[in-house]
Scaffold this motif. Structure first.
Motif, PDB file in Angstrom:
ATOM      1  N   UNK A   1     -18.084   6.201  13.352  1.00 57.24           N
ATOM      2  CA  UNK A   1     -17.335   5.102  12.753  1.00 57.24           C
ATOM      3  C   UNK A   1     -15.832   5.292  12.966  1.00 57.24           C
ATOM      4  N   UNK A   2     -15.121   4.181  13.066  1.00 56.27           N
ATOM      5  CA  UNK A   2     -13.655   4.173  12.982  1.00 56.27           C
ATOM      6  C   UNK A   2     -13.300   3.741  11.569  1.00 56.27           C
ATOM      7  N   UNK A   3     -12.593   4.598  10.822  1.00 55.13           N
ATOM      8  CA  UNK A   3     -12.251   4.294   9.433  1.00 55.13           C
ATOM      9  C   UNK A   3     -10.755   4.038   9.292  1.00 55.13           C
ATOM     10  N   UNK A   4     -10.446   2.959   8.580  1.00 52.75           N
ATOM     11  CA  UNK A   4      -9.069   2.646   8.193  1.00 52.75           C
ATOM     12  C   UNK A   4      -8.964   2.926   6.703  1.00 52.75           C
ATOM     13  N   UNK A   5      -8.109   3.887   6.357  1.00 51.68           N
ATOM     14  CA  UNK A   5      -8.070   4.401   4.999  1.00 51.68           C
ATOM     15  C   UNK A   5      -6.716   4.135   4.350  1.00 51.68           C
ATOM     16  N   UNK A   6      -6.753   3.743   3.082  1.00 55.67           N
ATOM     17  CA  UNK A   6      -5.509   3.507   2.364  1.00 55.67           C
ATOM     18  C   UNK A   6      -5.762   3.333   0.886  1.00 55.67           C
ATOM     19  N   UNK A   7      -4.712   3.115   0.133  1.00 58.53           N
ATOM     20  CA  UNK A   7      -4.828   2.866  -1.300  1.00 58.53           C
ATOM     21  C   UNK A   7      -3.696   1.957  -1.723  1.00 58.53           C
ATOM     22  N   UNK A   8      -3.925   1.233  -2.805  1.00 55.51           N
ATOM     23  CA  UNK A   8      -2.934   0.261  -3.270  1.00 55.51           C
ATOM     24  C   UNK A   8      -3.043   0.122  -4.782  1.00 55.51           C
ATOM     25  N   UNK A   9      -2.044  -0.483  -5.393  1.00 58.39           N
ATOM     26  CA  UNK A   9      -2.135  -0.818  -6.803  1.00 58.39           C
ATOM     27  C   UNK A   9      -3.218  -1.871  -6.964  1.00 58.39           C
ATOM     28  N   UNK A  10      -3.963  -1.796  -8.041  1.00 58.25           N
ATOM     29  CA  UNK A  10      -5.112  -2.682  -8.217  1.00 58.25           C
ATOM     30  C   UNK A  10      -4.725  -4.152  -8.108  1.00 58.25           C
ATOM     31  N   UNK A  11      -3.549  -4.515  -8.640  1.00 54.80           N
ATOM     32  CA  UNK A  11      -3.137  -5.926  -8.608  1.00 54.80           C
ATOM     33  C   UNK A  11      -2.759  -6.404  -7.208  1.00 54.80           C
ATOM     34  N   UNK A  12      -2.632  -5.447  -6.259  1.00 57.21           N
ATOM     35  CA  UNK A  12      -2.273  -5.823  -4.883  1.00 57.21           C
ATOM     36  C   UNK A  12      -3.461  -5.773  -3.927  1.00 57.21           C
ATOM     37  N   UNK A  13      -4.687  -5.670  -4.459  1.00 61.05           N
ATOM     38  CA  UNK A  13      -5.831  -5.458  -3.574  1.00 61.05           C
ATOM     39  C   UNK A  13      -6.013  -6.601  -2.582  1.00 61.05           C
ATOM     40  N   UNK A  14      -5.884  -7.872  -3.036  1.00 55.56           N
ATOM     41  CA  UNK A  14      -6.108  -8.987  -2.106  1.00 55.56           C
ATOM     42  C   UNK A  14      -5.083  -8.965  -0.987  1.00 55.56           C
ATOM     43  N   UNK A  15      -3.815  -8.702  -1.324  1.00 54.19           N
ATOM     44  CA  UNK A  15      -2.782  -8.619  -0.277  1.00 54.19           C
ATOM     45  C   UNK A  15      -3.067  -7.455   0.671  1.00 54.19           C
ATOM     46  N   UNK A  16      -3.552  -6.357   0.110  1.00 52.85           N
ATOM     47  CA  UNK A  16      -3.876  -5.202   0.953  1.00 52.85           C
ATOM     48  C   UNK A  16      -5.015  -5.532   1.906  1.00 52.85           C
ATOM     49  N   UNK A  17      -6.064  -6.156   1.398  1.00 56.72           N
ATOM     50  CA  UNK A  17      -7.213  -6.490   2.242  1.00 56.72           C
ATOM     51  C   UNK A  17      -6.836  -7.514   3.308  1.00 56.72           C
ATOM     52  N   UNK A  18      -5.973  -8.470   2.966  1.00 58.99           N
ATOM     53  CA  UNK A  18      -5.487  -9.418   3.978  1.00 58.99           C
ATOM     54  C   UNK A  18      -4.726  -8.679   5.083  1.00 58.99           C
ATOM     55  N   UNK A  19      -3.905  -7.734   4.686  1.00 62.41           N
ATOM     56  CA  UNK A  19      -3.135  -6.952   5.649  1.00 62.41           C
ATOM     57  C   UNK A  19      -4.067  -6.099   6.516  1.00 62.41           C
ATOM     58  N   UNK A  20      -5.087  -5.521   5.890  1.00 61.04           N
ATOM     59  CA  UNK A  20      -6.049  -4.717   6.632  1.00 61.04           C
ATOM     60  C   UNK A  20      -6.767  -5.567   7.679  1.00 61.04           C
ATOM     61  N   UNK A  21      -7.186  -6.763   7.291  1.00 60.54           N
ATOM     62  CA  UNK A  21      -7.850  -7.659   8.238  1.00 60.54           C
ATOM     63  C   UNK A  21      -6.907  -8.045   9.370  1.00 60.54           C
TER      64      UNK A  21
ATOM     65  N   UNK B   1       0.845  -1.188   0.000  1.00 56.78           N
ATOM     66  CA  UNK B   1       0.000   0.000   0.000  1.00 56.78           C
ATOM     67  C   UNK B   1       0.881   1.238   0.000  1.00 56.78           C
ATOM     68  N   UNK B   2       0.243   2.389  -0.030  1.00 59.66           N
ATOM     69  CA  UNK B   2       0.980   3.649   0.111  1.00 59.66           C
ATOM     70  C   UNK B   2       0.837   4.194   1.522  1.00 59.66           C
ATOM     71  N   UNK B   3       0.424   3.323   2.441  1.00 60.09           N
ATOM     72  CA  UNK B   3       0.239   3.719   3.827  1.00 60.09           C
ATOM     73  C   UNK B   3      -1.206   3.553   4.247  1.00 60.09           C
ATOM     74  N   UNK B   4      -1.406   3.261   5.515  1.00 53.72           N
ATOM     75  CA  UNK B   4      -2.750   3.099   6.066  1.00 53.72           C
ATOM     76  C   UNK B   4      -2.894   4.058   7.241  1.00 53.72           C
ATOM     77  N   UNK B   5      -3.986   4.809   7.264  1.00 58.64           N
ATOM     78  CA  UNK B   5      -4.277   5.710   8.372  1.00 58.64           C
ATOM     79  C   UNK B   5      -5.611   5.316   8.995  1.00 58.64           C
ATOM     80  N   UNK B   6      -5.837   5.788  10.208  1.00 52.56           N
ATOM     81  CA  UNK B   6      -7.104   5.516  10.896  1.00 52.56           C
ATOM     82  C   UNK B   6      -7.623   6.805  11.504  1.00 52.56           C
TER      83      UNK B   6
END
Length: 634
Positions: free
Chosen positions: A250-270, A216-221
């Motif tokens: 709500x508590x929001x966790x915000x971030x962005x990633x390259x489209x091809x890395x979405x599954x890895x990003x979502x796994x990391x978010x979880x 990702x390019x970073x995750x904020x909350x």
């Protein structure tokens, strides 16, 4: 990444132009600044093939072996304002001693002439020469929403299509906070930082940081606190002041990633959200110390924002929550949490663990996942989104489903009303810090719960800001900025100055605002001079600059949680466009009779004492040089 983000509030074209200027100003090929995609792809491929050696070489040559080093130490001076005033007086005295009476008199006369020019309005003939946006140039309708909301596996799913997202997907994941106890909410920013910085059950701190950077390019909350429209509202098709008891939290966790890395990003978010480690005392103390330093720095550089939070907290429930999360009260609670972490770690740990459980065991129907990107990227990555919703979010069959925010009062409301005096012990307050400028605010209630609010009020507030506050405080008195902020959901108006050298006179300017507006419309049958520009500026604020993908998706989430009906928003826009002289008169009447006006300032000791000794204004000091002495609660 930087071009695809709108969080800095800078349009993409402006960013590109700045990059071009960095080349052009030094006689380099201007277009070279725009040719970064191929080089970026080449660097990524090199790192994927050979590892991070390229980056390690940069660190070695540019940092480790770099002999051009300098150390600068800065020490604050509490008497800085007095020293500046003394220096100015000495310079003026020296000028007088070295000039003839004729020379000095000439300077005095020129100063008076300049001041007179500033105080007098430019004649209409000057304004007529300037190009201007006509009402016919303004689109009569708001932009249509492009987000699609659905329910998937009991979670609200928002998919927002944008024309271009630079191959990125923007992900916002929200969890309902109604399970968190009200008495603990000031610790929410700390809990978020711990979740993001302390590692998880699968990754230690360093590994987690590495994976966040890799996928990702970073995750904020952050917390999202919003007034929601009451669901059983059956009044006219226009905005009314909210009752304050229906809130979306709500508590929001915000971030962005390259489209091809979405599954890895979502796994990391979880992993971050649902598999956090047991909180470690040393890490928590380190995080608290850093948060305190950051918050104290904002007191001197972003005092106007803190003043706004402080004022708004006196008139709305959303405001009092925001004050505890983002304002002066938050700083006091951070200091108190640090004392607990050092001397009573067991009690603090119990609180943090309780809050963490309330967040991660929240019911699915209070969660929302927003994904923003190009249509093809959304379609190709839909399986990853479904897998995250189906398999990565724990099932909480024992949890109580949440009602919609507008269906029932928020559970924090009762405790909020009982503890209000702990957060707001005084009506008119001052926070004393070592700064050479002041941040001065005054606010009050123009409308009350259930009162209808016309869009024209926002136009008159903009006129007040542009034609009165800006000219009086910035052009004549040297403040860096001046604002009039009207919140139609709370019915509040706040007048705030930014980096202001004159505390007492600014408060006088605020007190004369109603009379100044009266003079602008008296003996006139039409809108006052400058009203057209105020209307255009208000519509510009509503429409914004060309929004970037992350901001588009975020705005749709906000509108959805508030239940802002598109027809309501369209009525609001049309009311702005239809602003009349009578709307100015109605606003003036509300301002002259506004309820419970109050003052909040961030100031230095000298300005505060001068105000106290030379005027009848009585501001209670709630904090002095970051020491609040319990004035803002325990």
């Amino acid at each position: 990444r930087d071009l695809s983000s709108g969080r800095a509030g800078v349009p993409r074209g402006v960013k590109l132009f700045h990059q071009v200027l960095e080349h052009w100003n030094y006689n380099k090929e201007p277009k070279g600044a725009l040719s970064f995609s191929a080089g970026w792809k080449e660097l990524q491929d090199d790192i994927a093939k050979n590892g991070p050696q390229y980056l390690l070489d940069l660190v070695q040559t540019q940092l480790v072996q770099n002999t051009q080093k300098v150390r600068i130490q800065l020490f604050p001076r509490s008497d800085e304002t007095a020293q500046q005033a003394k220096g100015e007086a000495e310079r003026l005295q020296l000028m007088r001693e070295t000039m003839t009476e004729q020379e000095f008199g000439k300077i005095v006369e020129e100063s008076k002439e300049l001041q007179q020019i500033q105080e007098n309005l430019d004649p209409p003939s000057i304004y007529d020469k300037l190009p201007r946006v006509e009402l016919s140039d303004i689109p009569p309708e708001n932009a249509k929403r492009t987000a699609h909301f659905s329910i998937s596996h009991h979670v609200t799913l928002a998919e927002t299509k944008v024309k271009s997202s630079f191959g990125m997907l923007f992900v916002d994941f929200g969890i309902d906070l109604r399970g968190v106890s009200y008495e603990d909410i000031s610790l929410l920013p700390l809990v978020y930082r711990i979740m993001l910085e302390s590692g998880t059950k699968s990754y230690d701190k360093e590994e987690l940081i590495h994976r966040i950077g890799k996928f990702s390019t970073g995750i904020t909350a952050e917390s999202m606190i919003l007034d929601a429209r009451q669901q059983d509202y059956d009044g006219p098709l226009q905005f009314t002041v909210h009752d304050g008891i229906h809130l979306a939290t709500k508590a929001f966790f915000r971030g962005r990633c390259k489209a091809e890395n979405l599954m890895e990003y979502l796994d990391l978010l979880a992993e971050i959200v649902f598999n956090g480690r047991v909180f470690d005392q040393t890490s928590v103390i380190d995080i608290l110390n850093r948060m305190i330093v950051e918050a104290e720095a904002k007191l001197e550089t972003e005092g106007h924002i803190l003043v706004a939070h402080r004022l708004e907290s006196r008139y709305s429930n959303q405001g009092i929550i925001d004050e505890q999360l983002l304002g002066m009260y938050q700083l006091q609670k951070l200091h108190y949490a640090l004392l607990q972490a050092l001397g009573d770690w067991g009690s603090l740990l119990q609180k943090l663990a309780r809050m963490h459980v309330a967040i991660i065991e929240s019911h699915r129907n209070g969660m929302i996942l927003s994904v923003t990107g190009e249509e093809q990227l959304l379609l190709s990555n839909k399986p990853s989104v479904v897998m995250f919703l189906e398999d990565r979010i724990p099932e909480n069959n024992d949890g109580t489903p949440f009602t919609k925010p507008g269906d029932s009062p928020h559970p924090w409301v009762g405790d909020m009303l009982m503890s209000r005096n702990d957060v707001l012990p005084f009506t008119d307050e001052a926070l004393i810090v070592a700064t050479s400028v002041d941040y001065v605010g005054k606010g009050g209630q123009l409308f009350h719960a259930a009162d209808p609010v016309d869009g024209s009020v926002a136009v008159v507030a903009k006129y007040l800001e542009r034609e009165y506050l800006y000219k009086e405080l910035h052009e004549k008195r040297g403040a860096a900025g001046a604002f009039a902020q009207f919140n139609h959901r709370h019915g509040t108006l706040m007048m705030i100055s930014y980096k202001d050298p004159h505390l007492a006179t600014t408060l006088e300017v605020y007190d004369k605002a109603g009379n100044a507006l009266t003079k602008s419309v008296i003996d006139k049958d039409t809108l006052p001079q400058g009203a057209h520009e105020a209307l255009v500026g208000t519509i510009a604020d509503l429409d914004g600059t060309a929004k970037q993908p992350d901001q588009i998706g975020w705005d749709y989430i906000v509108a959805y949680l508030r239940d802002d009906n598109f027809d309501f928003e369209q009525t609001w826009r049309q009311q702005m466009l239809d602003t009349t002289r009578q709307d100015f008169v109605d606003f003036i009447n509300h301002l002259l009779e506004w309820a419970s006006p109050s003052v909040a300032v961030v100031s230095d000791t000298e300005s505060y004492l001068r105000l106290k000794n030379e005027t009848l204004i009585d501001l209670k000091v709630v904090c002095q040089h970051f020491s609040c002495n319990g004035a803002l609660g325990k």
